[in-house]
Design a protein around this motif. Structure first.
Motif, PDB file in Angstrom:
ATOM      1  N   PHE A 156      56.317  67.191  71.009  1.00  0.00           N
ATOM      2  CA  PHE A 156      56.141  65.853  70.439  1.00  0.00           C
ATOM      3  C   PHE A 156      54.786  65.640  69.782  1.00  0.00           C
ATOM      4  CE2 PHE A 156      59.493  65.182  73.615  1.00  0.00           C
ATOM      5  CZ  PHE A 156      60.468  64.668  72.775  1.00  0.00           C
ATOM      6  N   GLN A 157      54.045  66.712  69.524  1.00  0.00           N
ATOM      7  CA  GLN A 157      52.746  66.576  68.872  1.00  0.00           C
ATOM      8  C   GLN A 157      52.896  65.787  67.573  1.00  0.00           C
ATOM      9  OE1 GLN A 157      50.986  70.255  67.595  1.00  0.00           O
ATOM     10  NE2 GLN A 157      49.037  69.313  67.152  1.00  0.00           N
ATOM     11  N   SER A 158      51.980  64.865  67.374  1.00  0.00           N
ATOM     12  CA  SER A 158      52.026  64.056  66.151  1.00  0.00           C
ATOM     13  C   SER A 158      50.606  63.786  65.676  1.00  0.00           C
ATOM     14  CB  SER A 158      52.741  62.737  66.428  1.00  0.00           C
ATOM     15  OG  SER A 158      52.821  61.976  65.250  1.00  0.00           O
ATOM     16  N   PRO A 159      50.295  64.148  64.442  1.00  0.00           N
ATOM     17  CA  PRO A 159      51.157  64.878  63.506  1.00  0.00           C
ATOM     18  C   PRO A 159      51.247  66.345  63.890  1.00  0.00           C
ATOM     19  CG  PRO A 159      48.999  64.565  62.519  1.00  0.00           C
ATOM     20  CD  PRO A 159      48.976  63.849  63.859  1.00  0.00           C
ATOM     21  N   GLY A 160      52.145  67.025  63.269  1.00  0.00           N
ATOM     22  CA  GLY A 160      52.257  68.467  63.457  1.00  0.00           C
ATOM     23  C   GLY A 160      53.376  68.915  64.351  1.00  0.00           C
ATOM     24  N   GLY A 161      54.186  67.991  64.847  1.00  0.00           N
ATOM     25  CA  GLY A 161      55.287  68.358  65.725  1.00  0.00           C
ATOM     26  C   GLY A 161      56.487  68.876  64.956  1.00  0.00           C
ATOM     27  N   PHE A 162      57.624  68.725  65.539  1.00  0.00           N
ATOM     28  CA  PHE A 162      58.840  69.296  64.975  1.00  0.00           C
ATOM     29  C   PHE A 162      59.772  68.209  64.469  1.00  0.00           C
ATOM     30  CE2 PHE A 162      57.173  72.420  67.875  1.00  0.00           C
ATOM     31  CZ  PHE A 162      57.307  73.596  67.163  1.00  0.00           C
ATOM     32  N   GLU A 163      60.325  68.424  63.286  1.00  0.00           N
ATOM     33  CA  GLU A 163      61.257  67.463  62.693  1.00  0.00           C
ATOM     34  C   GLU A 163      62.496  67.258  63.552  1.00  0.00           C
ATOM     35  OE1 GLU A 163      62.264  68.246  58.621  1.00  0.00           O
ATOM     36  OE2 GLU A 163      60.201  68.805  58.153  1.00  0.00           O
ATOM     37  N   ALA A 164      62.884  68.260  64.296  1.00  0.00           N
ATOM     38  CA  ALA A 164      64.100  68.164  65.110  1.00  0.00           C
ATOM     39  C   ALA A 164      64.042  67.015  66.107  1.00  0.00           C
ATOM     40  CB  ALA A 164      64.333  69.484  65.845  1.00  0.00           C
ATOM     41  N   THR A 165      62.854  66.636  66.540  1.00  0.00           N
ATOM     42  CA  THR A 165      62.738  65.551  67.519  1.00  0.00           C
ATOM     43  C   THR A 165      63.119  64.201  66.926  1.00  0.00           C
ATOM     44  OG1 THR A 165      60.393  65.184  67.057  1.00  0.00           O
ATOM     45  CG2 THR A 165      60.940  66.744  68.821  1.00  0.00           C
ATOM     46  N   GLN A 166      63.274  64.133  65.637  1.00  0.00           N
ATOM     47  CA  GLN A 166      63.654  62.886  64.966  1.00  0.00           C
ATOM     48  C   GLN A 166      65.172  62.793  64.772  1.00  0.00           C
ATOM     49  OE1 GLN A 166      61.334  62.834  61.367  1.00  0.00           O
ATOM     50  NE2 GLN A 166      59.469  63.324  62.475  1.00  0.00           N
ATOM     51  N   LYS A 167      65.897  63.764  65.282  1.00  0.00           N
ATOM     52  CA  LYS A 167      67.344  63.797  65.110  1.00  0.00           C
ATOM     53  C   LYS A 167      68.027  63.779  66.476  1.00  0.00           C
ATOM     54  CE  LYS A 167      67.093  66.041  60.709  1.00  0.00           C
ATOM     55  NZ  LYS A 167      66.025  66.747  60.242  1.00  0.00           N
ATOM     56  N   GLY A 168      69.168  63.136  66.536  1.00  0.00           N
ATOM     57  CA  GLY A 168      69.891  62.988  67.790  1.00  0.00           C
ATOM     58  C   GLY A 168      70.274  64.300  68.446  1.00  0.00           C
ATOM     59  N   TYR A 169      70.501  65.335  67.666  1.00  0.00           N
ATOM     60  CA  TYR A 169      70.923  66.628  68.203  1.00  0.00           C
ATOM     61  C   TYR A 169      69.913  67.177  69.204  1.00  0.00           C
ATOM     62  CZ  TYR A 169      73.109  71.266  68.089  1.00  0.00           C
ATOM     63  OH  TYR A 169      73.737  72.436  68.430  1.00  0.00           O
ATOM     64  N   PHE A 170      68.637  66.933  68.949  1.00  0.00           N
ATOM     65  CA  PHE A 170      67.593  67.414  69.862  1.00  0.00           C
ATOM     66  C   PHE A 170      67.773  66.818  71.260  1.00  0.00           C
ATOM     67  CE2 PHE A 170      63.582  66.497  72.008  1.00  0.00           C
ATOM     68  CZ  PHE A 170      63.121  67.781  72.208  1.00  0.00           C
ATOM     69  N   TYR A 171      68.261  65.614  71.357  1.00  0.00           N
ATOM     70  CA  TYR A 171      68.322  64.888  72.628  1.00  0.00           C
ATOM     71  C   TYR A 171      69.578  65.189  73.443  1.00  0.00           C
ATOM     72  CZ  TYR A 171      64.187  62.788  70.841  1.00  0.00           C
ATOM     73  OH  TYR A 171      62.909  62.627  70.366  1.00  0.00           O
ATOM     74  N   GLN A 172      70.427  66.062  72.961  1.00  0.00           N
ATOM     75  CA  GLN A 172      71.573  66.513  73.753  1.00  0.00           C
ATOM     76  C   GLN A 172      71.089  67.560  74.749  1.00  0.00           C
ATOM     77  OE1 GLN A 172      74.542  67.952  71.069  1.00  0.00           O
ATOM     78  NE2 GLN A 172      74.718  65.995  70.004  1.00  0.00           N
ATOM     79  N   GLY A 173      71.739  67.663  75.866  1.00  0.00           N
ATOM     80  CA  GLY A 173      71.337  68.622  76.887  1.00  0.00           C
ATOM     81  C   GLY A 173      71.410  70.061  76.412  1.00  0.00           C
ATOM     82  N   ALA A 174      70.511  70.871  76.926  1.00  0.00           N
ATOM     83  CA  ALA A 174      70.506  72.301  76.589  1.00  0.00           C
ATOM     84  C   ALA A 174      71.653  73.005  77.311  1.00  0.00           C
ATOM     85  CB  ALA A 174      69.177  72.930  76.980  1.00  0.00           C
TER      86      ALA A 174
END
Length: 128
Positions: free
Chosen positions: A47-65
């Motif tokens: 969740f580093q900001s700035p410099g983190g990952f774009e995936a954290t802005q999408k719902g797919y990231f928040y589904q369980g691994a």
């Protein structure tokens, strides 16, 4: 959390692509250099900001691994490295060829659609 990041960023590039994303993430936590001086944990890295990952802005990231991604993430946490991500701290997906440098960091190579970039050993000895 690392497993979710790996899937969200590179599932379309298979296990090896996900391993490389995980490799970059773990390198950021271990490096203590450049943009990552204050990153000490996986959640801080993700969740580093700035410099983190774009995936954290999408719902797919928040589904369980899934078990598969968890096993891959554990391999990265246990120190496995995958070239060209071995010493890399950055990756991105360009429209064309990989540039030789990206924000003054050298191209380490490409895997499928992602280009990987590493710092020098002088700048970040902990990733070597």
């Amino acid at each position: 959390m690392l497993a979710r990041l790996m899937r969200a960023e590179a599932e379309g590039e298979g296990d090896l692509g996900m391993l490389m994303v995980g490799n970059v993430g773990v390198n950021r936590v271990r490096s203590g250099c450049l943009d990552f001086k204050n990153i000490r944990t996986i959640p801080q890295m993700v969740f580093q900001s700035p410099g983190g990952f774009e995936a954290t802005q999408k719902g797919y990231f928040y589904q369980g691994a899934r078990d598969r991604e968890i096993r891959l993430a554990k391999r990265m946490i246990n120190g496995e490295r995958q070239h060209p991500a071995s010493n890399s701290l950055w990756f991105f997906k360009p429209a064309g060829a990989c540039p030789s440098q990206w924000f003054d960091q050298w191209n380490a190579g490409r895997f499928k659609s992602h280009c990987f970039f590493r710092p020098t050993s002088a700048d970040c000895p902990n990733v070597y």
